[in-house]
Design a protein around this motif. Sequence first.
Motif, PDB file in Angstrom:
ATOM      1  N   ALA A 109       3.623 -10.877  -3.500  1.00  0.00           N
ATOM      2  CA  ALA A 109       4.318  -9.590  -3.507  1.00  0.00           C
ATOM      3  C   ALA A 109       3.843  -8.723  -4.671  1.00  0.00           C
ATOM      4  CB  ALA A 109       5.823  -9.815  -3.584  1.00  0.00           C
ATOM      5  N   VAL A 110       3.575  -9.347  -5.826  1.00  0.00           N
ATOM      6  CA  VAL A 110       3.051  -8.603  -6.979  1.00  0.00           C
ATOM      7  C   VAL A 110       1.672  -8.039  -6.651  1.00  0.00           C
ATOM      8  CG1 VAL A 110       2.348  -8.778  -9.391  1.00  0.00           C
ATOM      9  CG2 VAL A 110       4.387  -9.953  -8.611  1.00  0.00           C
ATOM     10  N   GLU A 111       0.804  -8.862  -6.071  1.00  0.00           N
ATOM     11  CA  GLU A 111      -0.531  -8.387  -5.698  1.00  0.00           C
ATOM     12  C   GLU A 111      -0.452  -7.237  -4.709  1.00  0.00           C
ATOM     13  OE1 GLU A 111      -2.883 -11.568  -4.239  1.00  0.00           O
ATOM     14  OE2 GLU A 111      -3.308 -12.411  -6.222  1.00  0.00           O
ATOM     15  N   ALA A 112       0.454  -7.339  -3.747  1.00  0.00           N
ATOM     16  CA  ALA A 112       0.600  -6.275  -2.751  1.00  0.00           C
ATOM     17  C   ALA A 112       1.068  -4.978  -3.401  1.00  0.00           C
ATOM     18  CB  ALA A 112       1.579  -6.707  -1.655  1.00  0.00           C
ATOM     19  N   SER A 113       1.998  -5.073  -4.351  1.00  0.00           N
ATOM     20  CA  SER A 113       2.483  -3.870  -5.033  1.00  0.00           C
ATOM     21  C   SER A 113       1.371  -3.213  -5.844  1.00  0.00           C
ATOM     22  CB  SER A 113       3.659  -4.247  -5.942  1.00  0.00           C
ATOM     23  OG  SER A 113       4.110  -3.121  -6.665  1.00  0.00           O
ATOM     24  N   ILE A 114       0.595  -4.014  -6.569  1.00  0.00           N
ATOM     25  CA  ILE A 114      -0.520  -3.468  -7.349  1.00  0.00           C
ATOM     26  C   ILE A 114      -1.556  -2.841  -6.434  1.00  0.00           C
ATOM     27  CG2 ILE A 114      -2.374  -4.056  -8.965  1.00  0.00           C
ATOM     28  CD1 ILE A 114      -0.611  -6.351  -9.968  1.00  0.00           C
ATOM     29  N   THR A 115      -1.841  -3.489  -5.318  1.00  0.00           N
ATOM     30  CA  THR A 115      -2.848  -2.978  -4.385  1.00  0.00           C
ATOM     31  C   THR A 115      -2.449  -1.619  -3.827  1.00  0.00           C
ATOM     32  OG1 THR A 115      -3.489  -5.236  -3.771  1.00  0.00           O
ATOM     33  CG2 THR A 115      -4.090  -3.468  -2.252  1.00  0.00           C
ATOM     34  N   ARG A 116      -1.178  -1.472  -3.437  1.00  0.00           N
ATOM     35  CA  ARG A 116      -0.728  -0.194  -2.887  1.00  0.00           C
ATOM     36  C   ARG A 116      -0.856   0.933  -3.910  1.00  0.00           C
ATOM     37  NH1 ARG A 116       3.391  -3.483  -0.743  1.00  0.00           N
ATOM     38  NH2 ARG A 116       4.742  -2.903  -2.493  1.00  0.00           N
ATOM     39  N   SER A 117      -0.379   0.697  -5.118  1.00  0.00           N
ATOM     40  CA  SER A 117      -0.398   1.765  -6.118  1.00  0.00           C
ATOM     41  C   SER A 117      -1.813   2.105  -6.569  1.00  0.00           C
ATOM     42  CB  SER A 117       0.457   1.357  -7.325  1.00  0.00           C
ATOM     43  OG  SER A 117       0.014   0.119  -7.863  1.00  0.00           O
ATOM     44  N   LEU A 118      -2.676   1.084  -6.720  1.00  0.00           N
ATOM     45  CA  LEU A 118      -4.059   1.354  -7.132  1.00  0.00           C
ATOM     46  C   LEU A 118      -4.848   2.043  -6.023  1.00  0.00           C
ATOM     47  CD1 LEU A 118      -5.278  -1.736  -9.218  1.00  0.00           C
ATOM     48  CD2 LEU A 118      -4.840   0.587 -10.003  1.00  0.00           C
ATOM     49  N   LEU A 128     -10.613   1.061  -3.374  1.00  0.00           N
ATOM     50  CA  LEU A 128     -10.199  -0.266  -3.830  1.00  0.00           C
ATOM     51  C   LEU A 128     -10.531  -1.310  -2.771  1.00  0.00           C
ATOM     52  CD1 LEU A 128      -8.652  -1.932  -6.015  1.00  0.00           C
ATOM     53  CD2 LEU A 128      -6.596  -1.527  -4.660  1.00  0.00           C
ATOM     54  N   ASP A 129     -11.101  -2.419  -3.212  1.00  0.00           N
ATOM     55  CA  ASP A 129     -11.434  -3.505  -2.289  1.00  0.00           C
ATOM     56  C   ASP A 129     -10.405  -4.632  -2.353  1.00  0.00           C
ATOM     57  OD1 ASP A 129     -13.116  -6.301  -1.900  1.00  0.00           O
ATOM     58  OD2 ASP A 129     -13.736  -4.734  -0.512  1.00  0.00           O
ATOM     59  N   SER A 130     -10.074  -5.113  -3.545  1.00  0.00           N
ATOM     60  CA  SER A 130      -9.115  -6.208  -3.666  1.00  0.00           C
ATOM     61  C   SER A 130      -8.581  -6.286  -5.088  1.00  0.00           C
ATOM     62  CB  SER A 130      -9.754  -7.556  -3.278  1.00  0.00           C
ATOM     63  OG  SER A 130     -10.822  -7.863  -4.162  1.00  0.00           O
ATOM     64  N   VAL A 131      -7.387  -6.896  -5.198  1.00  0.00           N
ATOM     65  CA  VAL A 131      -6.755  -7.176  -6.482  1.00  0.00           C
ATOM     66  C   VAL A 131      -6.477  -8.673  -6.536  1.00  0.00           C
ATOM     67  CG1 VAL A 131      -4.742  -6.797  -7.945  1.00  0.00           C
ATOM     68  CG2 VAL A 131      -5.742  -4.883  -6.683  1.00  0.00           C
ATOM     69  N   LEU A 132      -6.953  -9.325  -7.580  1.00  0.00           N
ATOM     70  CA  LEU A 132      -6.796 -10.768  -7.715  1.00  0.00           C
ATOM     71  C   LEU A 132      -6.053 -11.077  -9.006  1.00  0.00           C
ATOM     72  CD1 LEU A 132     -10.434 -11.810  -6.733  1.00  0.00           C
ATOM     73  CD2 LEU A 132      -8.454 -11.630  -5.237  1.00  0.00           C
ATOM     74  N   LEU A 133      -4.847 -11.629  -8.883  1.00  0.00           N
ATOM     75  CA  LEU A 133      -4.108 -12.088 -10.053  1.00  0.00           C
ATOM     76  C   LEU A 133      -4.635 -13.474 -10.418  1.00  0.00           C
ATOM     77  CD1 LEU A 133      -0.418 -11.020  -9.334  1.00  0.00           C
ATOM     78  CD2 LEU A 133      -2.030  -9.997 -10.924  1.00  0.00           C
ATOM     79  N   SER A 189      -1.901   0.098 -16.169  1.00  0.00           N
ATOM     80  CA  SER A 189      -0.630   0.769 -15.896  1.00  0.00           C
ATOM     81  C   SER A 189       0.041   0.217 -14.638  1.00  0.00           C
ATOM     82  CB  SER A 189      -0.872   2.275 -15.748  1.00  0.00           C
ATOM     83  OG  SER A 189       0.315   2.949 -15.377  1.00  0.00           O
ATOM     84  N   LYS A 190      -0.707   0.067 -13.557  1.00  0.00           N
ATOM     85  CA  LYS A 190      -0.111  -0.374 -12.292  1.00  0.00           C
ATOM     86  C   LYS A 190       0.304  -1.841 -12.336  1.00  0.00           C
ATOM     87  CE  LYS A 190      -0.701   3.723 -10.854  1.00  0.00           C
ATOM     88  NZ  LYS A 190       0.462   4.648 -10.951  1.00  0.00           N
ATOM     89  N   VAL A 191      -0.436  -2.648 -13.093  1.00  0.00           N
ATOM     90  CA  VAL A 191      -0.041  -4.052 -13.231  1.00  0.00           C
ATOM     91  C   VAL A 191       1.279  -4.149 -13.985  1.00  0.00           C
ATOM     92  CG1 VAL A 191      -0.625  -6.242 -14.333  1.00  0.00           C
ATOM     93  CG2 VAL A 191      -2.350  -5.008 -13.027  1.00  0.00           C
ATOM     94  N   ARG A 192       1.420  -3.392 -15.060  1.00  0.00           N
ATOM     95  CA  ARG A 192       2.675  -3.397 -15.810  1.00  0.00           C
ATOM     96  C   ARG A 192       3.842  -2.930 -14.925  1.00  0.00           C
ATOM     97  NH1 ARG A 192      -0.641  -1.039 -20.187  1.00  0.00           N
ATOM     98  NH2 ARG A 192      -1.019  -2.655 -21.754  1.00  0.00           N
ATOM     99  N   ASP A 193       3.614  -1.884 -14.149  1.00  0.00           N
ATOM    100  CA  ASP A 193       4.678  -1.381 -13.271  1.00  0.00           C
ATOM    101  C   ASP A 193       5.110  -2.446 -12.262  1.00  0.00           C
ATOM    102  OD1 ASP A 193       4.528   1.003 -14.607  1.00  0.00           O
ATOM    103  OD2 ASP A 193       3.327   2.017 -13.081  1.00  0.00           O
ATOM    104  N   ALA A 194       4.141  -3.151 -11.701  1.00  0.00           N
ATOM    105  CA  ALA A 194       4.462  -4.163 -10.691  1.00  0.00           C
ATOM    106  C   ALA A 194       5.193  -5.350 -11.309  1.00  0.00           C
ATOM    107  CB  ALA A 194       3.186  -4.634  -9.997  1.00  0.00           C
ATOM    108  N   ILE A 195       4.760  -5.802 -12.483  1.00  0.00           N
ATOM    109  CA  ILE A 195       5.406  -6.933 -13.136  1.00  0.00           C
ATOM    110  C   ILE A 195       6.863  -6.603 -13.459  1.00  0.00           C
ATOM    111  CG2 ILE A 195       5.421  -8.344 -15.232  1.00  0.00           C
ATOM    112  CD1 ILE A 195       3.267  -9.126 -13.256  1.00  0.00           C
ATOM    113  N   GLY A 196       7.144  -5.363 -13.837  1.00  0.00           N
ATOM    114  CA  GLY A 196       8.490  -4.970 -14.197  1.00  0.00           C
ATOM    115  C   GLY A 196       9.479  -4.975 -13.041  1.00  0.00           C
ATOM    116  N   GLN A 197       9.009  -5.151 -11.825  1.00  0.00           N
ATOM    117  CA  GLN A 197       9.892  -5.159 -10.656  1.00  0.00           C
ATOM    118  C   GLN A 197      10.417  -6.552 -10.300  1.00  0.00           C
ATOM    119  OE1 GLN A 197       7.730  -3.346  -7.435  1.00  0.00           O
ATOM    120  NE2 GLN A 197       7.228  -1.513  -8.615  1.00  0.00           N
TER     121      GLN A 197
END
Length: 313
Positions: free
Chosen positions: A168-177, A188-193, A147-155
């Motif tokens: 910027a996409v990784e940062a947006s996903i990290t904040r929401s998750l 949460l530790d990290s998000v890796l695209l 869900s959060k990845v889809r939300d971030a991509i849509g921005q």
Amino acid sequence: MTEPHTQPAPTSFRPTLSRRRGVTIGAVALLGLLLAQGVKVIPAGYVGVVFSAFSGVKPQPLQEGVHFVVPFVDRVNLYDARLQEVTLAHAVSNGEEGAIGARSKEGLDITVDVTVNFRIDRSKAAILHKELGRNYMVTVVRPQVRSKVRDAIGQFNAADLISTQRQAVEASITRSLSEIFAKNNLMLDSVLLRELRIPDSVAKAIEQKQTAEQQVAVERNRLQQANISAQRAVVEAEGAAKAAVAKARGEAEALSLRGKALRENPQLIQLTVAEKLSPGINTVMLPADGNFLLDLKSLSGARPATGSTGGGQ
């Protein structure tokens, strides 16, 4: 000689010894069972949540080491508190789900491979066990990541996603998750695209557009350089013209001042004439009203001639 007759042991003693031995063995077995049920060892990297048959889930989790619980009443549930990983990618393995399908800001299809690292909150393991249980990976982690990845991509626009806005996409996903994980007693530790994929036709069009923009930027830069050179030449010409005007004005003013000085002081004319004469001519200017010049050489040459005439007389 007759051997003494040995009386056999009373048969009533044998059942008593067997009964005592059985009781002892049973007591030892019962004690061993109680110890086995009452002593719990929490392995390294795990946390234990105690469920009591009388009071339910105990709020204080058990950390690593040896712990004593109430046998047959308390049951210890182990949770892995080490760093965990969930990967949603195109090439699935080990039961992992596939890549995430999303849409960019302009509605283009984007396929995302992502890896999320997280761990459970040790201090809140009892709440996690009570609210989510062991299926938190299925009920919370994977659905929320999608869900959060889809939300971030849509921005973002597709061109920005594959070029300048990846962080910027990784940062947006990290904040929401981070927010949603904290609400569910996870950290949460990290998000890796890992990869962002767009249709080949769109990628080619974006590449052509970027190439055209780069060429325009190059031409614009050349034009700016030419304008700068022209402006520099104009400035230099204006500076040279101003310098020439200033020089001419200075010379004119100097001549004017010199003429005024000569008019007001006629003696300067004699001085100027004397300065222009040859250095070999000795002259003296007498500041008399007649304004005349005397030749010193003629005066010095006349004296010897007068002396020789006087000698002849």
